[in-house]
Design an enzyme around this catalytic site. Structure first.
Site, PDB file in Angstrom:
ATOM      1  N   GLY A 227     -31.912  10.480 -24.129  1.00  0.00           N
ATOM      2  CA  GLY A 227     -31.432  11.795 -24.527  1.00  0.00           C
ATOM      3  C   GLY A 227     -30.864  12.544 -23.344  1.00  0.00           C
ATOM      4  O   GLY A 227     -30.510  11.958 -22.317  1.00  0.00           O
ATOM      5  N   VAL A 231     -33.902  17.549 -21.872  1.00  0.00           N
ATOM      6  CA  VAL A 231     -35.000  17.122 -22.744  1.00  0.00           C
ATOM      7  C   VAL A 231     -35.894  16.109 -22.023  1.00  0.00           C
ATOM      8  O   VAL A 231     -37.119  16.127 -22.160  1.00  0.00           O
ATOM      9  CB  VAL A 231     -34.448  16.527 -24.055  1.00  0.00           C
ATOM     10  N   GLY A 232     -35.275  15.240 -21.219  1.00  0.00           N
ATOM     11  CA  GLY A 232     -36.044  14.244 -20.485  1.00  0.00           C
ATOM     12  C   GLY A 232     -37.009  14.873 -19.503  1.00  0.00           C
ATOM     13  O   GLY A 232     -38.173  14.456 -19.394  1.00  0.00           O
ATOM     14  N   GLU A 249     -33.953   7.380 -20.277  1.00  0.00           N
ATOM     15  CA  GLU A 249     -32.527   7.077 -20.072  1.00  0.00           C
ATOM     16  C   GLU A 249     -31.782   8.330 -20.476  1.00  0.00           C
ATOM     17  O   GLU A 249     -31.758   8.689 -21.655  1.00  0.00           O
ATOM     18  CB  GLU A 249     -32.114   5.860 -20.912  1.00  0.00           C
ATOM     19  N   CYS A 283     -23.548   7.620 -23.429  1.00  0.00           N
ATOM     20  CA  CYS A 283     -24.165   8.036 -22.164  1.00  0.00           C
ATOM     21  C   CYS A 283     -23.459   7.413 -20.976  1.00  0.00           C
ATOM     22  O   CYS A 283     -23.194   8.084 -19.973  1.00  0.00           O
ATOM     23  CB  CYS A 283     -25.646   7.651 -22.144  1.00  0.00           C
TER      24      CYS A 283
END
Length: 478
Positions: A227, A231-232, A249, A283
């Site tokens: 994400g 958020v990570g 990731e 990504c």
């Protein structure tokens, strides 16, 4: 559509639902349960119980179950692809390709699982250890929360769920709220294939609530998340509170470097694959196009000509090559980023317009290396910002100026120069004479800096979802 908890399809405890919208048409595709905290806690409780049962299933039987799942996917592949296309805005041709990846991934992880051998440390390997033999073995980590984004939900389901299950863990899937339907179907198919109750589950609802409840539950032993970086980081903080293992990731702003001796025609074709696929929502898509000044004009003109040939249209149309973004909200953000890049010195040479969730493929020339997009602004859409540079060293400097470090690429005929660039780039993956959008299931995939922690792939994921136990045979040697 329903959630899948303890082997049963269920609604939310309070009956609340969320509409899943087709971003291309605005039509409601289906609804999903808006899970309560009670639902999430129940899912974790049943996963803890179910994992103990699933862990006792021999590996060869787990593999047989995975192959039954593959067969069910093959039988339902067109329905799955149509669902994925409708809820995501992904062209149907791309949706079929993503469903087609499921057998590749599950077979690969299954083969690896059958060869997760332990090791032996014989007696006498160090002073004082003449009579002892040490044996290592892999054990499941427990309950794994699999937090999956919208852009490649099935590919990431493969990467996270297959190894988690094959290692003997219970996997709880938290899909994106925008497009959870295909993953709900895949989770149910795993149950139908024979994964024991509780070992595979899916909970749906807003990530800010459901994701937080899931990742914050002390009985979740590992979290694997793909994400945004924001958020990570928040998830890592949450995991730290109960020492859950975490693999992340996250975002990327990959540099696409074309040197003066590079093959421009090849680079342009790779641009189509590496930037326009999935409407740029990747990504590891190439997002900053660094072109040596000698070749800027040629690259720009050929890129515009080639991109102009692409057909953008309804995702359900078999001839569509570019669909829409996941939502109108996402498209509005990309439009803002395009306008900001122009304000900072860039010039729109193609596209630059928005219609609902559709962003026209866009080329922006004359982008200065001081612009936000040249470093930390990740544009998640079909946008090609072109940044000129003089020397190889300058290209490396611009590429490494980003806080992100997912992937990067370089086009050149000189392999010594190529290796120099690849070794100098501060990122987890580098590609020579190809776009940075390259990810096989076998390879370890992950980033440096703010692009993540840990790696995924057949080579490495089992390290993230298992623990190593050492058994000591003390004084076993006479």
């Amino acid at each position: 559509m329903q959630m899948f908890i303890n082997g049963v399809a269920v609604d939310a405890a309070d009956g609340q639902v969320i509409d899943v919208i087709n971003p291309a048409t605005g039509a409601v595709v289906d609804t999903i349960p808006s899970a309560t905290k009670e639902d999430v806690d129940l899912a974790v409780k049943k996963a803890v119980e179910g994992q103990k049962v699933w862990a006792k299933v021999p590996v060869y039987e787990k593999v047989e179950i995975m192959y039954r799942f593959i067969k069910l996917v093959e039988q339902n592949k067109e329905d799955l692809a149509q669902t994925l296309s409708a809820e995501t805005g992904k062209p149907i041709v791309e949706a079929r390709a993503e469903i087609g990846n499921i057998p590749i991934a599950f077979k690969a992880f299954s083969e690896k699982a059958k060869h997760l051998y332990g090791e032996t440390i014989p007696a006498g390997m160090e002073a004082g250890q003449d009579k002892h033999v040490l044996i290592t073995k892999r054990e499941p980590i427990g309950v794994v929360a699999c937090v999956i984004p919208f852009n490649f939900p099935c590919d990431l389901f493969d990467q996270k769920v297959a190894p988690a299950l094959l290692a003997g863990n219970a996997a709880i899937v938290k899909p994106s709220t925008d497009n959870p339907l295909t993953l709900c179907k895949l989770t149910a198919l795993l149950g139908e294939a024979g994964v024991t109750p509780g070992a595979i589950e899916i909970v749906t609802g807003r990530g800010s609530k459901v994701g937080s409840w899931l990742c914050g539950n002390k009985d979740v032993h590992a979290i694997t998340l793909t994400g945004s970086t924001e958020v990570g980081i928040e998830t890592a903080r949450t995991a730290a509170d109960h020492l859950a293992h975490i693999a992340l990731e996250l975002g990327g702003n990959d540099a696409f470097i074309v040197l003066k001796d590079g093959d421009v025609d090849l680079a342009v074709e790779e641009l189509i694959w590496g930037r326009m696929y999935n409407t740029g929502q990747v990504c590891c898509a190439s997002k900053r196009f660094l072109i040596q000044k000698d070749r800027v004009e040629e690259f720009t003109q050929k890129a515009i000509a080639r991109i102009s040939q692409l057909k953008q249209g309804q995702p359900s149309d078999e001839s569509t090559q570019i669909g829409c973004l996941i939502s109108e909200k996402a498209a509005i953000e990309v439009e803002r980023q395009i306008n900001l890049t122009v304000e900072q010195g860039g010039k729109i040479l193609l596209g630059g317009t928005r219609n609902g969730a559709f962003i026209a493929p866009t080329v922006i020339g004359d982008v200065p290396k001081t612009a936000d997009v040249a470093s930390d602004m990740e544009i998640f859409g079909p946008v090609v910002p072109i940044i000129a540079f003089d020397t190889v060293e300058e290209a490396i400097e611009i590429a490494n100026s980003s806080k992100f470090g997912l992937c990067g690429c370089v086009f050149t005929e000189n392999m010594k120069t190529a290796m120099k660039v690849c070794n100098a780039l501060e990122c987890g993956g580098t590609i020579i004479n190809g776009a940075s959008f390259f990810r096989s299931f076998e390879m370890p995939f992950g980033g440096y800096k703010y692009s993540g922690i840990g790696t995924e792939g057949v080579m490495s994921t089992f390290d993230e979802v298992t623990r190593t136990k050492t058994i000591v045979l003390k004084n076993i040697i006479e």
